[in-house]
Design a protein around this motif. Structure first.
Motif, mmCIF file in Angstrom:
data_model
loop_
_atom_site.group_PDB
_atom_site.id
_atom_site.type_symbol
_atom_site.label_atom_id
_atom_site.label_comp_id
_atom_site.label_asym_id
_atom_site.label_seq_id
_atom_site.Cartn_x
_atom_site.Cartn_y
_atom_site.Cartn_z
ATOM 1 N N PRO A 37 0.147 24.711 -40.934
ATOM 2 C CA PRO A 37 -0.971 23.835 -41.296
ATOM 3 C C PRO A 37 -2.297 24.396 -40.763
ATOM 4 O O PRO A 37 -2.342 25.032 -39.716
ATOM 5 N N ASP A 38 -3.345 24.161 -41.516
ATOM 6 C CA ASP A 38 -4.680 24.608 -41.123
ATOM 7 C C ASP A 38 -5.130 23.807 -39.904
ATOM 8 O O ASP A 38 -5.072 22.580 -39.907
ATOM 9 N N PRO A 39 -5.592 24.468 -38.830
ATOM 10 C CA PRO A 39 -6.009 23.729 -37.630
ATOM 11 C C PRO A 39 -7.193 22.799 -37.898
ATOM 12 O O PRO A 39 -7.298 21.743 -37.282
ATOM 13 N N ARG A 40 -8.081 23.170 -38.818
ATOM 14 C CA ARG A 40 -9.241 22.326 -39.122
ATOM 15 C C ARG A 40 -8.890 21.183 -40.059
ATOM 16 O O ARG A 40 -9.513 20.131 -40.021
ATOM 17 N N ASP A 41 -7.889 21.404 -40.920
ATOM 18 C CA ASP A 41 -7.469 20.378 -41.884
ATOM 19 C C ASP A 41 -5.939 20.374 -41.926
ATOM 20 O O ASP A 41 -5.335 21.097 -42.708
ATOM 21 N N PRO A 42 -5.269 19.581 -41.072
ATOM 22 C CA PRO A 42 -3.799 19.607 -40.978
ATOM 23 C C PRO A 42 -3.089 19.225 -42.273
ATOM 24 O O PRO A 42 -1.918 19.486 -42.429
ATOM 25 N N GLY A 43 -3.794 18.645 -43.219
ATOM 26 C CA GLY A 43 -3.180 18.266 -44.486
ATOM 27 C C GLY A 43 -3.111 19.397 -45.489
ATOM 28 O O GLY A 43 -2.622 19.211 -46.601
ATOM 29 N N ARG A 44 -3.583 20.601 -45.107
ATOM 30 C CA ARG A 44 -3.565 21.764 -46.004
ATOM 31 C C ARG A 44 -2.924 22.956 -45.298
ATOM 32 O O ARG A 44 -2.906 23.043 -44.085
ATOM 33 N N CYS A 45 -2.449 23.903 -46.111
ATOM 34 C CA CYS A 45 -1.835 25.123 -45.582
ATOM 35 C C CYS A 45 -2.936 26.118 -45.222
ATOM 36 O O CYS A 45 -3.934 26.249 -45.938
ATOM 37 N N ALA A 46 -2.765 26.853 -44.124
ATOM 38 C CA ALA A 46 -3.757 27.829 -43.681
ATOM 39 C C ALA A 46 -3.644 29.140 -44.443
ATOM 40 O O ALA A 46 -4.576 29.943 -44.423
ATOM 41 N N ASN A 47 -2.545 29.391 -45.139
ATOM 42 C CA ASN A 47 -2.347 30.631 -45.872
ATOM 43 C C ASN A 47 -3.291 30.665 -47.080
ATOM 44 O O ASN A 47 -3.449 29.679 -47.791
ATOM 45 N N GLU A 53 -3.609 24.396 -53.150
ATOM 46 C CA GLU A 53 -2.657 23.298 -52.995
ATOM 47 C C GLU A 53 -3.339 22.051 -52.448
ATOM 48 O O GLU A 53 -4.250 22.119 -51.639
ATOM 49 N N GLU A 54 -2.867 20.912 -52.897
ATOM 50 C CA GLU A 54 -3.440 19.634 -52.495
ATOM 51 C C GLU A 54 -2.985 19.193 -51.105
ATOM 52 O O GLU A 54 -3.764 18.705 -50.315
ATOM 53 N N ALA A 55 -1.699 19.325 -50.837
ATOM 54 C CA ALA A 55 -1.176 18.751 -49.595
ATOM 55 C C ALA A 55 -0.223 19.726 -48.910
ATOM 56 O O ALA A 55 0.326 20.633 -49.525
ATOM 57 N N TYR A 56 -0.066 19.507 -47.629
ATOM 58 C CA TYR A 56 0.890 20.261 -46.825
ATOM 59 C C TYR A 56 2.125 19.407 -46.645
ATOM 60 O O TYR A 56 1.983 18.199 -46.471
ATOM 61 N N LEU A 61 6.439 26.843 -48.461
ATOM 62 C CA LEU A 61 7.064 26.368 -47.226
ATOM 63 C C LEU A 61 8.289 25.515 -47.533
ATOM 64 O O LEU A 61 9.328 25.645 -46.871
ATOM 65 N N ARG A 62 8.198 24.656 -48.544
ATOM 66 C CA ARG A 62 9.367 23.841 -48.917
ATOM 67 C C ARG A 62 10.509 24.731 -49.394
ATOM 68 O O ARG A 62 11.674 24.503 -49.045
ATOM 69 N N ASP A 63 10.187 25.789 -50.161
ATOM 70 C CA ASP A 63 11.221 26.735 -50.605
ATOM 71 C C ASP A 63 11.839 27.458 -49.421
ATOM 72 O O ASP A 63 13.050 27.686 -49.375
ATOM 73 N N ALA A 64 11.002 27.834 -48.453
ATOM 74 C CA ALA A 64 11.522 28.522 -47.265
ATOM 75 C C ALA A 64 12.429 27.609 -46.452
ATOM 76 O O ALA A 64 13.442 28.051 -45.907
#
Length: 120
Positions: A37-47, A53-56, A61-64
């Protein structure tokens, strides 16, 4: 083209005992490490691949997570003998449950084949 070497992947000594597919498990660990998760916005992926993508958690990640689960052996049952209730108790509890509650209507009488040939 330059290839990136992942250093955060565990060594062969760090692979858990319940892993059945080591390559799949290592790939899942790499993807999980890359999609935090992005440290500034935990609801999004940092990659950066998941910027749209809308949400984390994101789809990679779900596939992994599914791959990691598929690469491990399911938990074993507890050893020992199963406790089965006495057969007589079960037989008494389900006695007659398959019987119809009302009598079935009588079936129509079937005509002999000779009578059908004469009628037609």
């Amino acid at each position: 083209m330059r290839h990136t070497v992942f250093t955060e992947v565990p060594d062969a000594t760090e692979v858990p005992d319940d892993v059945t597919d080591v390559l799949l498990w290592r790939m899942a660990v790499r993807v999980t490490a890359d999609h935090r998760p992005d440290p500034r916005d935990p609801g999004r992926c940092a990659n950066l691949r998941c910027a749209h993508e809308e949400a984390y958690p994101c789809p990679p990640l779900r596939d992994a997570q599914r791959a990691r689960q598929a690469a491990t052996r399911p938990p074993r049952f507890t050893p020992g003998r199963a406790r089965v209730p006495a057969v007589t108790t079960l037989a008494q509890r389900f006695a007659g449950w398959f019987r119809p509650t009302r009598p079935a209507p009588p079936l129509p009488r079937r005509q002999p084949m000779a009578a059908l040939r004469l009628a037609g």
